[in-house]
Design an enzyme around this catalytic site. Structure first.
Site, PDB file in Angstrom:
ATOM      1  N   GLY A  46       3.028  -2.163  -1.608  1.00 44.99           N
ATOM      2  CA  GLY A  46       3.198  -0.733  -1.856  1.00 44.99           C
ATOM      3  C   GLY A  46       2.373   0.063  -0.863  1.00 44.99           C
ATOM      4  CD  GLN A  51      -2.393   3.129   0.674  1.00 40.66           C
ATOM      5  OE1 GLN A  51      -1.356   3.049   0.025  1.00 40.66           O
ATOM      6  NE2 GLN A  51      -3.123   2.063   0.975  1.00 40.66           N
ATOM      7  CB  CYS A  89      -5.957  -1.500  -1.569  1.00 40.58           C
ATOM      8  SG  CYS A  89      -5.580   0.179  -1.037  1.00 40.58           S
ATOM      9  CG  LEU A  90      -1.341  -2.485   2.698  1.00 42.20           C
ATOM     10  CD1 LEU A  90      -0.010  -1.834   3.063  1.00 42.20           C
ATOM     11  CD2 LEU A  90      -1.496  -3.819   3.413  1.00 42.20           C
ATOM     12  CG  HIS A 131      -2.626  -0.119  -6.046  1.00 41.32           C
ATOM     13  ND1 HIS A 131      -3.678  -1.012  -5.945  1.00 41.32           N
ATOM     14  CD2 HIS A 131      -2.574   0.524  -4.847  1.00 41.32           C
ATOM     15  CE1 HIS A 131      -4.234  -0.896  -4.740  1.00 41.32           C
ATOM     16  NE2 HIS A 131      -3.570   0.018  -4.051  1.00 41.32           N
ATOM     17  CD  GLU A 132       0.826   1.741  -3.619  1.00 41.49           C
ATOM     18  OE1 GLU A 132       0.251   2.638  -2.953  1.00 41.49           O
ATOM     19  OE2 GLU A 132       0.543   0.532  -3.481  1.00 41.49           O
ATOM     20  CG  HIS A 135      -3.373   4.820  -3.063  1.00 39.66           C
ATOM     21  ND1 HIS A 135      -4.577   4.796  -2.406  1.00 39.66           N
ATOM     22  CD2 HIS A 135      -2.939   3.534  -3.059  1.00 39.66           C
ATOM     23  CE1 HIS A 135      -4.857   3.562  -2.022  1.00 39.66           C
ATOM     24  NE2 HIS A 135      -3.876   2.763  -2.406  1.00 39.66           N
TER      25      HIS A 135
HETATM   26 NI    NI Z   1      -3.680   0.740  -2.137  1.00 40.55          NI
END
Ligand code: NI
Length: 177
Positions: A46, A51, A89-90, A131-132, A135
């Site tokens: 995701g 991000q 997480c990226l 999670h997203e 963000h």
């Molecule tokens: Ni993340």
């Protein structure tokens, strides 16, 4: 569409609540395209607009071979069940920590063409959606850990080779989840 540098832990944009999308226009479709391409390139499940430095309430996912995106999401847990699972997480590359999430969620929102959509998910999809959505509110998954685990995670992250690199990696060398 283009692959866009991913902002890293420590970048203020990750702590800034994102604004609702108002215009379902060409720029929005471009944003969804960039998010999708960047997420796939980085091997993520995701990716949320903040991000890549865009303060709008949009995210994409790629779970179980299915691509999706949601604009202005409204996410509700379904039932009481939760599960602990390894999460990454990226924007925090190279780390995974166990995080407790609702097992089932329902999400409503819009697609990039402005059509209302509803997504129901469990397990990995439910985790990705939670999670997203976090963000978009400036929340990172490490915030969800209990005090002891969070302290250990933050200590480990502070030692990461990318820490203090000014908010993004020009090239992602690792492939976090
Ligand atoms: Ni993340």
């Amino acid at each position: 569409m283009s692959v866009t540098p991913i902002r890293l832990f420590g970048d203020p944009v990750l702590r800034t609540p994102a604004a609702p999308v108002v215009d379902f226009d060409k720029e929005l479709r471009q944003l969804v395209g960039d998010l999708t391409e960047t997420m796939l390139e980085a091997g993520g499940a995701g990716l949320a607009a903040p991000q890549i430095g865009v303060g709008l309430r949009v995210f994409t996912w790629y779970v179980d071979g299915q691509l999706g995106h949601l604009v202005n999401p409204d996410v509700t847990p379904v039932g009481e069940e939760t599960e602990d699972g390894a999460e990454g997480c990226l924007s925090i590359p190279g780390f995974r920590f166990d995080c407790r999430r609702h097992l089932y969620v329902a999400a409503t929102g819009w697609n990039m063409d402005g059509d209302p959509i509803r997504v129901e998910g469990s397990h990995v999809l439910a985790r990705a959606v939670q999670h997203e959505t976090d963000h978009l509110d400036g929340v990172l998954f490490v915030d969800r850990l209990d005090d002891e685990a969070r302290a250990a995670a933050l200590e480990a992250i502070a030692e990461a080779e990318w820490a203090g690199m000014g908010g993004y990696l020009p090239t992602l060398k690792v492939s976090p989840h």
